[in-house]
Design an enzyme around this catalytic site. Structure first.
Site, short mmCIF file in Angstrom:
data_model
loop_
_atom_site.label_atom_id
_atom_site.label_comp_id
_atom_site.label_asym_id
_atom_site.label_seq_id
_atom_site.Cartn_x
_atom_site.Cartn_y
_atom_site.Cartn_z
N GLU A 175 8.60 -4.58 11.95
CA GLU A 175 8.69 -5.31 10.97
C GLU A 175 9.82 -6.20 11.36
OE1 GLU A 175 8.84 -2.35 8.06
OE2 GLU A 175 6.81 -2.98 7.04
N ALA A 318 9.01 7.02 2.55
CA ALA A 318 9.54 7.09 1.10
C ALA A 318 8.74 8.25 0.33
CB ALA A 318 9.75 5.59 0.49
#
Lengths: 438, 438
Positions: A175, A318
């Site tokens: 990313e 997460a």
């Protein structure tokens, strides 16, 4: 010891301390707040950081404020106490934590969710000469270093190169490399018309033969193609021998020039874990039982990236942290109620990584795979929705829109919060003067 | 010397250097960009700061990014060159400026619009022990110091006081004191439920017998009443003898406790002005002729706060800076065209100051005076409209709305950008431990 009645909502139940205001810690607190337990959340920052978007801050796409949320807004609404401080000692015998500022607090139950830090695997110079991307300040510092280098190129004039090296081909590395490529292809031309993008080199170094190891080979290949198409030089199966201030030395003898080297190659638990007497597993992380309780330490649980559970492998994502934090809190509720604890089972919500505008990979359970625009849109939606707080959501949408639609560069480009950055970009008086005198 | 052709828009006219990317500098650049002149804007930051709202950042109402705008977005659109750097020397004989990084640039015309800095009028300790509010970094630092102190109070527990002192009863001082009072009355209860607002003391010290000297007495009295009603202790006709790290000593012998002292009592030109050989007027500012040209220095103009014009007094306000910058640029155009320069006449747009939510004073020409909600709304509207850049406008509206409507505290409350702040708030391990042990 250490506890003070909260003027707002007096609680009388057992004292539960949650260390760390990340995904796991906040999930645990939210669960515990519904009980009568006296809950105290401890973190070294007054804000909670939305780590999945740190690379957007580092590449000037988002404001540091967009990915940070005031912890006190969270704890206050739930009537529990927040304590700013760094845990330096956990006395598991006396069931007491000590903070760097001297504060001491007894606990009946403790949830450790401090998160992790970089693992350098003993690579020489890695700790000294690479930048991390784990905290909000990391991202601000990286952003300022990048911008300071671009300013330097602008001052020095044509013919000067800058080399970025991203170490690690996981989601973070992919990313970041993709965002750097977009910074070069779009914002650069807009903000630094005098800089030729061909002087900006972006390399991604991964020791495995593939990118995004956890993903399906088809998505791995897609991510690789997308990065290459965007002008990222991807080095697979590349071992790093050493990192110097301006080079990344590979095991095969090749030396890559590197002005800014970002380490996204792996994580390990903070060394303190060992000192606190926790049994340690892979990467020095705290080994916990199936119920996320730490074996042999009564009342102590660990959740999130810091914990490695016996038996099942839990990804460092997460959703896993949120599920783990909630589970640990629920087991504490069960213990308070005198019931036995239950085992934690990770419910796979899928994994995703974005390469850039309209390019991402999403892998859902039941081998559902999405890539390209649809995957990217779901990435945007999911991450914005996940962001704590409406203001953050709006502001983030606003800035993402600017980045991806108008390619304007608003507050994200506002730098100068890291005074060291300009210096790090090198002495302008040496490099800057020469071309100016042409 | 020093000039490089801009790859985008080759210009061939005279070389004009504008120093300072504030209101005056940007106005000058915008005007000059419409000519064939080779224009270079020089500033020590890559962003332009919207100073009128700095106090909002300092009191956690706005993001630092909301009041900053990337200069390169501005210069790029106009096809002129931006140079990051600090002017250290102006050789008015050779018509050349030198930057701290060694860069040197010849000019045919020079517009000095560097702005001003604090004036301490020789008050002992003022420079060492007070904080300013002139730059974005000032505001970030002040915000972090305030928040660190509130954290300290929270840790120390009831009975501990914090004292703010704002020195100066002009617009900046009044607006900052009002914003601090609102921080105490609203955000404080929300974010720090354990802190009693009665332990937070806000004082405003002004040497004149009135606040907001340039305003009509009725508005002065209104501002005074509003501040007092909001719990600000206003000291008029108070001379400051000395400032210490934790006190403000008044000439009448009274000593005010002060943990954070903000100096908003006056400005003076940066000392460099003298070294550059500019004739200096009031506050050491550059004295200019009626056409804003510096007497005796061919091709040199000064505009904005740094300039003091012979004959007419020009207020140190954004509109005056914008008008002055534009006028200087227009005179350069006239000189290039071989025409004589014209005198500058300040067109009064009126003055305004805000005390807090739904409370402000506006004084327009023709003795039109407004106060209260209507004045406040026009203040909000005007300042948001004046903000450079749509993103800033939207983001600012968003955050102002949060502050004034929901009283939520979003990214503005995100602190920690000034590592010195926590230390400055005092050693927590000393003060923090004691009450924790109760």
């Amino acid at each position: 010891m250490g506890w003070r009645r909260d003027r707002q909502q007096p609680r009388t139940g057992p004292r539960v301390i949650v260390v760390g205001a990340g995904f796991a810690g906040l999930a645990a607190v939210a669960e515990l707040a519904r009980t009568d337990a006296q809950v105290m959340l401890v973190d070294r920052n007054v804000y909670s950081t939305f780590q999945p978007l740190l690379y957007q801050v580092a590449t000037a796409g988002l404001n540091p404020g967009d990915i940070a949320y005031p912890v006190r807004s969270f704890t206050r609404r739930r009537g529990i106490r927040f304590r700013l401080g760094e845990v330096t000692d956990v006395d598991t015998r006396a069931r007491r934590i000590r903070l760097a500022d001297g504060g001491e607090y007894d606990y009946d139950y403790l949830v450790l969710a401090t998160g992790v830090t970089a693992a350098y695997y003993g690579v020489t110079g890695a700790a000294e000469h690479t930048m991390g991307l784990y905290t909000r300040r990391d991202a601000i510092s990286l952003r300022d270093h990048i911008m300071a280098w671009l300013e330097r190129l602008d001052v020095d004039g044509p013919g000067r190169d800058i080399n970025f090296t991203v170490v690690g081909g996981g989601a973070t590395g992919v990313e970041l490399a993709g965002a750097l490529a977009e910074l070069r292809s779009t914002a650069l031309a807009a903000a630094f018309p005098e800089i030729d993008g061909r002087n900006v080199h972006i390399r991604l170094v991964e020791q495995l033969p593939v990118l995004l190891a956890p993903f399906h080979p088809a998505l791995q290949r897609y991510a690789y193609r997308q990065l290459v198409r965007r002008g990222v030089e991807v080095r697979l199966s590349a071992q790093i021998r050493e990192v110097t201030p301006d080079q990344v030395l590979l095991a095969d003898g090749e030396d890559l020039p590197s002005d800014i080297t970002v380490w996204a190659a792996g994580v390990s638990a903070p060394p303190a874990i060992g000192q606190w007497g926790l049994p340690q597993g892979r990467g020095g992380r705290g080994r916990v039982g199936p119920d996320l309780a730490v074996a042999g330490l009564p009342g102590v649980f660990a959740a999130g990236d810091i914990a490695v559970a016996d038996g099942q492998p839990v990804p460092q994502l997460a959703p896993a942290a949120i599920q783990g934090g909630r589970h640990a809190a629920r087991q504490i509720r069960r213990l308070i109620a005198g019931r036995p604890t239950a085992g934690f089972r990770y419910r796979d919500k899928g994994i995703m990584a974005t390469i850039g505008r309209r390019s991402a990979v999403v892998q859902l359970p039941a081998s559902i795979r999405v890539r390209g625009t649809l995957a990217w849109l779901s990435w945007v939606g999911l991450h914005v929705v996940q962001l704590l707080g409406n203001r953050n959501r709006l502001s983030t949408l606003l800035n993402l829109a600017y980045r991806y639609v108008s390619w304007g560069h608003g507050a994200g480009m506002i730098v100068g919060d890291d005074p060291a950055a300009i210096e790090a970009a090198g002495p302008l008086q040496l490099t800057g003067a020469a071309p100016d005198r042409r």
